[in-house]
Design a protein around this motif. Structure first.
Motif, PDB file in Angstrom:
ATOM      1  N   LEU A  37      56.113  89.767  -8.741  1.00 34.58           N
ATOM      2  CA  LEU A  37      56.349  88.723  -9.741  1.00 34.58           C
ATOM      3  C   LEU A  37      55.037  88.281 -10.372  1.00 34.58           C
ATOM      4  O   LEU A  37      54.045  88.048  -9.687  1.00 34.58           O
ATOM      5  N   ILE A  38      55.070  88.175 -11.692  1.00 34.29           N
ATOM      6  CA  ILE A  38      53.884  87.787 -12.453  1.00 34.29           C
ATOM      7  C   ILE A  38      54.168  86.472 -13.167  1.00 34.29           C
ATOM      8  O   ILE A  38      55.212  86.310 -13.807  1.00 34.29           O
ATOM      9  N   ALA A  39      53.229  85.566 -13.055  1.00 35.87           N
ATOM     10  CA  ALA A  39      53.293  84.302 -13.784  1.00 35.87           C
ATOM     11  C   ALA A  39      52.805  84.590 -15.201  1.00 35.87           C
ATOM     12  O   ALA A  39      51.613  84.689 -15.442  1.00 35.87           O
ATOM     13  N   SER A  40      53.733  84.763 -16.117  1.00 33.59           N
ATOM     14  CA  SER A  40      53.409  85.172 -17.486  1.00 33.59           C
ATOM     15  C   SER A  40      53.287  83.971 -18.405  1.00 33.59           C
ATOM     16  O   SER A  40      54.160  83.110 -18.428  1.00 33.59           O
ATOM     17  N   HIS A  41      52.204  83.929 -19.160  1.00 31.69           N
ATOM     18  CA  HIS A  41      52.054  82.876 -20.155  1.00 31.69           C
ATOM     19  C   HIS A  41      52.998  83.124 -21.321  1.00 31.69           C
ATOM     20  O   HIS A  41      53.147  84.257 -21.770  1.00 31.69           O
ATOM     21  N   VAL A  42      53.601  82.084 -21.818  1.00 37.33           N
ATOM     22  CA  VAL A  42      54.444  82.171 -23.007  1.00 37.33           C
ATOM     23  C   VAL A  42      53.536  82.101 -24.234  1.00 37.33           C
ATOM     24  O   VAL A  42      53.519  83.004 -25.066  1.00 37.33           O
ATOM     25  N   LYS A  43      52.781  81.038 -24.338  1.00 43.57           N
ATOM     26  CA  LYS A  43      51.752  80.931 -25.375  1.00 43.57           C
ATOM     27  C   LYS A  43      50.499  81.569 -24.786  1.00 43.57           C
ATOM     28  O   LYS A  43      50.057  81.189 -23.701  1.00 43.57           O
ATOM     29  N   PRO A  44      49.920  82.554 -25.448  1.00 47.73           N
ATOM     30  CA  PRO A  44      48.805  83.303 -24.856  1.00 47.73           C
ATOM     31  C   PRO A  44      47.614  82.430 -24.458  1.00 47.73           C
ATOM     32  O   PRO A  44      47.263  81.468 -25.136  1.00 47.73           O
ATOM     33  N   TRP A  45      47.014  82.826 -23.353  1.00 47.79           N
ATOM     34  CA  TRP A  45      45.859  82.143 -22.772  1.00 47.79           C
ATOM     35  C   TRP A  45      44.776  81.857 -23.805  1.00 47.79           C
ATOM     36  O   TRP A  45      44.215  80.770 -23.850  1.00 47.79           O
ATOM     37  N   ALA A  46      44.470  82.826 -24.642  1.00 52.26           N
ATOM     38  CA  ALA A  46      43.355  82.720 -25.590  1.00 52.26           C
ATOM     39  C   ALA A  46      43.520  81.574 -26.582  1.00 52.26           C
ATOM     40  O   ALA A  46      42.528  81.059 -27.091  1.00 52.26           O
ATOM     41  N   VAL A  47      44.743  81.169 -26.858  1.00 53.96           N
ATOM     42  CA  VAL A  47      44.977  80.118 -27.847  1.00 53.96           C
ATOM     43  C   VAL A  47      45.456  78.809 -27.215  1.00 53.96           C
ATOM     44  O   VAL A  47      45.793  77.872 -27.919  1.00 53.96           O
TER      45      VAL A  47
END
Length: 133
Positions: A37-47
């Motif tokens: 399982l991966i904790a996926s960002h919805v709004k990308p980390w970079a922004v």
């Protein structure tokens, strides 16, 4: 290095909170093996702001294949949890993924998650998807 550090995508420190929120399961497949399982960002980390980077409401718990599809903009979600599938994916691939444009998943959406999903749909997801997978 601890496992929670290595599988944590882009540094979501609230991986444990996502695991709790989604009952230790991928929101799409239901896979409940924590190592997958991966904790996926919805709004990308970079922004993201620092607060958004750490917010459980900017994350989804996904298995690796769906994390990659989501990160590349080849899938997204409506606020209702209905999956959105890029036309970049062939019908054969969609079939092999066992998903359909009518599938709806319980994302346990809050107002904050809805705002992040809107960003994902508007900026990351396109009907064409990104060129690389």
């Amino acid at each position: 290095m601890a496992l929670t550090t290595t599988v944590c995508s882009c540094g979501i420190s609230s991986r444990k909170e996502l695991i709790k929120k989604y009952n230790s399961s991928c929101v799409i497949t239901g896979i409940n093996e924590k190592k997958l399982l991966i904790a996926s960002h919805v709004k990308p980390w970079a922004v993201c702001t620092n607060a958004e980077r750490l917010s459980v409401e900017n994350g989804l718990l996904l298995s690796p294949t769906f994390d990659k599809l989501f990160d590349c903009g080849l899938i997204s979600f409506a606020d209702s949890g209905r999956i959105l599938i890029s036309s970049q994916l062939s019908a054969e691939v969609v079939s092999k993924l066992h998903i359909s444009a009518t599938d709806t998943f319980n994302l346990k959406t809050s107002q904050e998650l809805k705002q992040n999903l809107e960003y994902h749909r508007d900026v990351v997801f396109t009907t064409q998807g990104r060129k690389t997978l």
